[in-house]
Design an enzyme around this catalytic site. Structure first.
Site, mmCIF file in Angstrom:
data_model
loop_
_atom_site.group_PDB
_atom_site.id
_atom_site.type_symbol
_atom_site.label_atom_id
_atom_site.label_comp_id
_atom_site.label_asym_id
_atom_site.label_seq_id
_atom_site.Cartn_x
_atom_site.Cartn_y
_atom_site.Cartn_z
ATOM 1 C CE LYS A 21 2.239 1.422 -0.976
ATOM 2 N NZ LYS A 21 2.768 0.150 -0.421
ATOM 3 C CB SER A 76 -0.061 -1.706 -1.982
ATOM 4 O OG SER A 76 0.938 -1.676 -0.960
ATOM 5 C CB SER A 81 3.420 -3.878 -0.772
ATOM 6 O OG SER A 81 2.198 -4.432 -0.377
#
Length: 480
Positions: A81, A157, A181
């Protein structure tokens, strides 16, 4: 065989490299070819680390030729990420302001995956600063597309990792989760994801400076892997668990607990809090429940989970209070439109006073105690990761109704993050062309129970990915 390498499970890839059936370089090149083929369509991989990955693979092949033993994830490519540090690579958070924020060291979970032989192949997209909403769209890299249907969001996310794993660009993704997320994009993209107990994996989220964040950011955010199968998720779990001097929160708890007597009880709550659930999601929960019954679990419908609305209110108040002092600066970094998601939260939930905040800390403990008692009676809970099928991109940032709808949809994720317990998101099938799925929540530090239940579901329902991206007839047009 090289063309098929990216389709293999992480476990099979590592076994092939360790057994000299393929080289680590061949494995990396297979994934790089796949990225070149599909990433232009889905925009999940942001900073591609092609040469670094090939160099790491070459070193691994030399070690194998020299007779060295290789790790359990030997040669397996993984994405990271954009908010998680890879040594020597910018940790951009998806904003141009941090384009040159080069990491001086790997974040602890990246280091642990490397030590097991896995190879970072690229960063993956996120909402700007992780704060611009649930949809994975960043100022620096643009929108990530759901490979099942471009008119639906991949979630976030950790949406970039979910899409990369779902399309075969990486065997594993390293995301993080403070309220859904990892689990929401896992459901929306048809892959598996693990949110561990607070303190199970070591982490260090001091990316922007030497100071640690406040208590909510310290406790709520947990790094977690995404994979196409539960077996691969288990491999990553075993590697990521442990302690690290950079994280005094991480505790030396055994990765596998004692077996429970008799059939394991599973509480089923299709509509946590009674706020509504889509028929397709209710159907996924019923399908998963039937699979668990078939596997010998003691599956029981229960009225509800503990203190849902109270937990959601406390979560919102605590996070807003911690966030409020930095909001003027952060709002500028998010830019016009990117600030809507947080702005609506700030408007609805005023920061707490010092006295109110202290009382909220007690409320937090009370809610955690209630959940510990609930999970003492029912070691596992089956429920939704998101109470609807994948929604349209940017819904949560358009208006108050959209934000409330998304916040309600992920409510079980929010509350289970708040109480710090583990959960595994697992696919259950495809409904109207979109993946469906559920999550299995467990007692603190009993990720093993969650993974075993998820494995039982997967054994009966199969896996959905990897897939080729499907071109939509028309993508929705929206302006952040």
């Amino acid at each position: 065989m090289r063309d098929a390498l990216w389709k293999m499970s992480a476990a099979a890839q590592a076994e092939a490299v360790r057994g000299a059936h393929v080289s680590a370089v061949e494995l990396v090149d297979s994934h790089l070819d796949r990225i070149a083929e599909v990433n232009p369509q889905v925009n999940a991989v942001t900073q591609l680390l092609a040469e670094r990955a090939r160099e790491a693979a070459t070193r691994m092949d030399r070690r194998r030729a020299a007779g060295e033993a290789l790790g359990p994830l030997a040669g397996v490519p993984f994405t990271v990420k954009e908010s998680t540090a890879i040594e020597g690579v910018p940790t951009t958070f998806g904003t141009g302001r941090f384009r040159d924020l080069v990491a001086s060291a790997d974040a602890p979970p990246v280091a642990r995956l490397r030590a097991a032989g896995a190879i970072p192949i690229g960063h993956s997209n996120i909402p700007t600063l992780i704060l611009a909403g649930m949809h994975t769209r960043s100022e620096l890299f643009g929108d990530t597309v759901n490979p099942w249907d471009g008119s639906r969001t991949p979630g976030g996310s950790s949406g970039g990792d979910a899409v990369a794993v779902a399309t075969g660009m990486a065997a594993l993704g390293l995301g993080n989760d403070s309220g859904g997320s990892v689990r929401v994009p896992a459901q929306f993209c048809g892959v598996a994801g693990l949110k561990p107990s607070t303190g199970r994996f070591p982490a260090d989220h001091r990316v922007l400076g030497p100071d640690d964040p406040g208590p909510a950011s310290q406790i709520l955010v947990t790094d977690g892997p995404l994979a196409r199968s539960v077996g691969d998720l288990r491999l990553a779990y075993e590697v990521l668990a442990g302690t690290d001097p950079r994280d005094p929160r991480a505790v030396p708890v055994p990765t596998y607990g004692e077996a429970l007597p008799g059939p394991v009880k599973v509480a089923v709550v299709a509509d946590p809090g009674g706020h509504g659930v889509h028929p397709a999601v209710r159907g996924a929960i019923e399908t998963a429940a039937d699979a668990l019954r078939d596997a010998g679990y003691d599956v029981r419908g229960v009225r509800d989970v503990p203190r849902m609305d109270e937990a959601l209110e406390a979560y919102g108040r605590i996070t807003v209070t911690e966030f409020a002092p930095t909001w003027p600066v952060v709002r500028g970094l998010l830019g016009k439109g990117g600030d809507r998601y947080i702005e609506m939260a700030m408007e609805r939930t005023p920061p707490a006073s010092a006295d109110e905040f202290m009382k909220l800390m007690g409320t937090w403990m009370t809610i955690r105690r209630s959940w510990a008692e609930f999970l003492d009676a029912y070691p596992l809970l089956l429920g939704p990761s998101f109470t609807e099928p994948p929604v349209e991109p940017g819904l949560e940032s358009r208006d108050r109704a959209g934000r409330d709808r998304v916040g309600s949809g992920m409510r079980l994720c929010t509350v289970t993050s708040f109480v710090g317990v583990p959960a595994v998101a697992i696919p259950t099938g495809v409904v109207d062309g979109l993946p469906s799925g559920v999550q299995i929540v467990g007692r603190a530090f009993r990720e093993d129970l969650c993974l075993s239940a998820a494995q039982a579901i997967e054994d009966r329902l199969g896996v959905l990915t990897p897939i080729d991206p499907r071109a939509p007839e028309r993508r929705p047009e929206w302006t952040p």
